[in-house]
Design a protein around this motif. Structure first.
Motif, PDB file in Angstrom:
ATOM      1  N   GLY A 102      17.790  15.857 -21.004  1.00 27.12           N
ATOM      2  CA  GLY A 102      18.750  15.293 -20.127  1.00 27.12           C
ATOM      3  C   GLY A 102      19.700  14.667 -20.905  1.00 27.12           C
ATOM      4  N   GLY A 103      21.102  14.843 -20.641  1.00 30.44           N
ATOM      5  CA  GLY A 103      22.253  14.195 -21.595  1.00 30.44           C
ATOM      6  C   GLY A 103      21.915  12.826 -21.821  1.00 30.44           C
ATOM      7  N   LYS A 104      21.537  12.161 -20.447  1.00 28.08           N
ATOM      8  CA  LYS A 104      21.333  10.547 -20.339  1.00 28.08           C
ATOM      9  C   LYS A 104      20.549  10.195 -21.562  1.00 28.08           C
ATOM     10  N   PHE A 128      30.311   5.955 -16.020  1.00 29.31           N
ATOM     11  CA  PHE A 128      28.677   6.355 -15.731  1.00 29.31           C
ATOM     12  C   PHE A 128      27.975   5.049 -16.041  1.00 29.31           C
ATOM     13  N   ASN A 174      34.394   8.793 -22.560  1.00 33.59           N
ATOM     14  CA  ASN A 174      33.870   9.937 -21.653  1.00 33.59           C
ATOM     15  C   ASN A 174      35.154  10.579 -21.014  1.00 33.59           C
ATOM     16  N   ASN A 178      33.360  10.751 -15.343  1.00 31.66           N
ATOM     17  CA  ASN A 178      32.673  10.394 -14.190  1.00 31.66           C
ATOM     18  C   ASN A 178      33.195   8.899 -14.019  1.00 31.66           C
ATOM     19  N   ASP A 207      30.877  11.196 -24.681  1.00 31.51           N
ATOM     20  CA  ASP A 207      30.201  11.850 -23.673  1.00 31.51           C
ATOM     21  C   ASP A 207      30.959  13.072 -23.451  1.00 31.51           C
ATOM     22  N   ILE A 209      29.901  15.754 -21.348  1.00 29.31           N
ATOM     23  CA  ILE A 209      29.076  16.490 -20.538  1.00 29.31           C
ATOM     24  C   ILE A 209      29.794  17.372 -19.624  1.00 29.31           C
ATOM     25  N   TYR A 210      31.096  16.974 -19.311  1.00 28.58           N
ATOM     26  CA  TYR A 210      31.817  17.782 -18.327  1.00 28.58           C
ATOM     27  C   TYR A 210      32.802  18.648 -19.130  1.00 28.58           C
ATOM     28  N   SER A 240      23.077  20.433 -17.826  1.00 28.84           N
ATOM     29  CA  SER A 240      23.078  19.909 -16.261  1.00 28.84           C
ATOM     30  C   SER A 240      24.047  20.449 -15.422  1.00 28.84           C
ATOM     31  N   LYS A 241      25.470  19.917 -16.133  1.00 27.93           N
ATOM     32  CA  LYS A 241      26.641  20.459 -15.406  1.00 27.93           C
ATOM     33  C   LYS A 241      27.022  21.671 -15.226  1.00 27.93           C
ATOM     34  N   ARG A 249      16.219  18.900 -16.680  1.00 28.27           N
ATOM     35  CA  ARG A 249      16.309  18.274 -17.819  1.00 28.27           C
ATOM     36  C   ARG A 249      16.527  18.566 -18.947  1.00 28.27           C
TER      37      ARG A 249
HETATM   38  C1  LIG Z   1      29.055  10.861 -17.628  1.00 31.58           C
HETATM   39  C2  LIG Z   1      27.726  11.630 -17.422  1.00 31.58           C
HETATM   40  N1  LIG Z   1      27.152  11.558 -18.538  1.00 31.58           N
HETATM   41  C3  LIG Z   1      25.827  11.893 -18.573  1.00 31.58           C
HETATM   42  C4  LIG Z   1      25.143  12.199 -17.590  1.00 31.58           C
HETATM   43  C5  LIG Z   1      23.693  12.610 -17.768  1.00 31.58           C
HETATM   44  O1  LIG Z   1      23.442  14.134 -17.279  1.00 31.58           O
HETATM   45  P1  LIG Z   1      22.058  14.523 -17.407  1.00 31.58           P
HETATM   46  O2  LIG Z   1      21.571  14.765 -15.847  1.00 31.58           O
HETATM   47  O3  LIG Z   1      21.930  15.665 -18.307  1.00 31.58           O
HETATM   48  O4  LIG Z   1      21.108  13.500 -17.849  1.00 31.58           O
HETATM   49  C6  LIG Z   1      26.007  12.290 -16.355  1.00 31.58           C
HETATM   50  C7  LIG Z   1      25.388  12.841 -14.991  1.00 31.58           C
HETATM   51  O5  LIG Z   1      25.613  12.535 -14.037  1.00 31.58           O
HETATM   52  C8  LIG Z   1      27.392  11.894 -16.449  1.00 31.58           C
HETATM   53  O6  LIG Z   1      27.978  11.991 -15.311  1.00 31.58           O
END
Ligand SMILES: Cc1ncc(COP(=O)(O)O)c(C=O)c1O
Length: 390
Positions: A102-104, A128, A174, A178, A207, A209-210, A240-241, A249
């Motif tokens: 997961g990116g988190k 986030f 980011n 988000n 970040d 991810i989007y 993920s997205k 994950r």
């Molecule tokens: C800005 C941002 N970064 C990272 C993540 C984490 O993504 P992941 O579900 O791949 O851990 C999210 C998930 O909502 C997010 O909105």
């Protein structure tokens, strides 16, 4: 029962992601028979594309049940490197890429790598919530920079640069963002990259991810495009997205060499490696057909446009057009309710799950987040229920 143990103090600094709390409450209400529309959690409502699921199943059937390299399977790291080149025309060595669950995880790694007592880390607010949480957990001081509605929820590079001092070790950005749906214009990113030349000790974590959900006037620009940052840039991205794979994950980080070695140690210490069959699915996602990504992008764009225009028809709400990600972040200040009150009213009274702006930091007061990751019909029904409130 009395507890005699004393937990380590740093645990008091951990924050959380309220979207999961709202999800749990919404699921409970639904299980009690209440009709709930979930515009709370930020995950694509699509199924993972079939060819990707099949690759995961095949991997399990073929016996890929063991550990892999802690940094990820070499061919997956190569595929990520190729994907970066295909999309951004930038060469990144697979050696600098780590596959994570997961990116988190990359947020936590970045905070652990660069944060400690007497260090400062800058992060977007509203943003986030895990940024602030991970920074606080690391012991560093979390310094927010505001994303304001009047600036289209983009940051000002000058504002960030002004906040840097000799204690600043890391800046988190980011875009697309988000919870705001804001996309930072290329010019502002350029300004940041240029301005950072004066602060060679500061690492930047972008970040992204989007990145594939960008549909406004500003195209997406990866920070990888700025070679001057190469030796101190961390990129967060994942599946993920982009491929509707939140529950698999799967994420990745791009690190400069020195940080990569420690990130690898963190991976060994914390999770050993990512689930092997999921990595095969991730490989198929990157090397297989990409039309699913464009289709999802177009769908989110249509829904976001629909949602933002309908929200603006409601009394007391004022919503900017999102330029990316899959969220609307309307201003609710004229309702005379605060964000949390409104989140609770919407869920308890009309069964619409949203997330209070304050879940994304103090500058989120006066806003709520609604996710477009639900069907057109569900969004329409939610707005029609909201007409009874506003
Ligand atoms: C800005 C941002 N970064 C990272 C993540 C984490 O993504 P992941 O579900 O791949 O851990 C999210 C998930 O909502 C997010 O909105």
């Amino acid at each position: 029962m009395t507890n005699f143990y004393e937990m380590a103090n740093r645990n008091n600094n951990l924050g959380t992601e309220t979207a999961f709390t709202v999800l749990a409450k919404a699921n409970k209400l639904a299980s009690e028979g209440k009709s709930i529309i979930n515009l709370g959690i930020g995950q694509p409502d699509f199924q993972t594309p079939e060819h990707i699921v099949n690759a995961g199943i095949k991997a399990l059937k073929d016996g890929h049940h063991g550990y892999t390299q802690s940094t990820g399977m070499p061919k997956l790291r190569e595929a990520v490197s190729y994907d970066i080149f295909r999309r951004h025309s930038v060469k990144v060595s697979p050696e600098n890429i780590i596959i994570v669950p997961g990116g988190k995880v990359i947020i936590f790694f970045s905070a652990m790598l660069m944060g400690e007592k007497n260090k400062e880390i800058l992060y977007p607010n509203p943003g986030f919530p895990i940024y602030e949480s991970a920074i606080n957990y690391s012991g560093a001081k979390a310094i927010p920079y505001e994303l304001s509605e009047t600036e289209g929820f983009s940051f000002s590079a000058d504002d960030i640069l002004k906040k840097i001092n000799q204690n600043t070790s890391l800046i988190i950005i980011n875009s697309p963002a988000n919870p705001t749906g804001g996309v930072v214009p290329k010019l502002e990113l350029e300004k940041l990259a240029k301005g950072l030349e004066k602060f060679p000790k500061v690492v930047l974590m972008s970040d992204e991810i989007y990145d594939q959900f960008c549909f406004g006037e500003n195209d997406f620009t990866s920070m990888l495009k700025f070679p001057e940052l190469k030796d101190r840039l961390i990129i967060l991205n994942g599946w993920s997205k982009t491929y509707a794979m939140t529950g698999w994950r799967l994420g990745y980080g791009v690190f400069p060499r020195k940080l990569c070695e420690i990130a690898e140690k963190l991976a060994v210490n914390i999770h050993s490696c990512v689930n092997a069959s999921a990595q095969y699915a991730a490989l198929e996602a990157l090397t297989g057909p990409q039309n699913c990504v464009e289709e999802m992008n177009q769908t989110f764009k249509k829904r976001a446009n629909f949602m933002f225009s309908k929200l603006n028809e409601l009394n007391g709400l004022n919503c900017q057009k999102p330029n990316g990600a899959f969220y609307c972040f309307p201003n609710i200040k004229s309702t005379n309710k605060n964000s949390l009150e409104l989140q609770n009213i919407l869920l308890d009274k009309i069964g619409v799950a949203t997330v209070a702006g304050t879940s994304f930091g103090k500058f989120g007061e006066g806003y709520i987040r609604l996710s477009c990751a639900n069907s057109h019909e569900a969004i329409e029904e939610a707005i029609s229920r909201m007409k009874n409130i506003f």
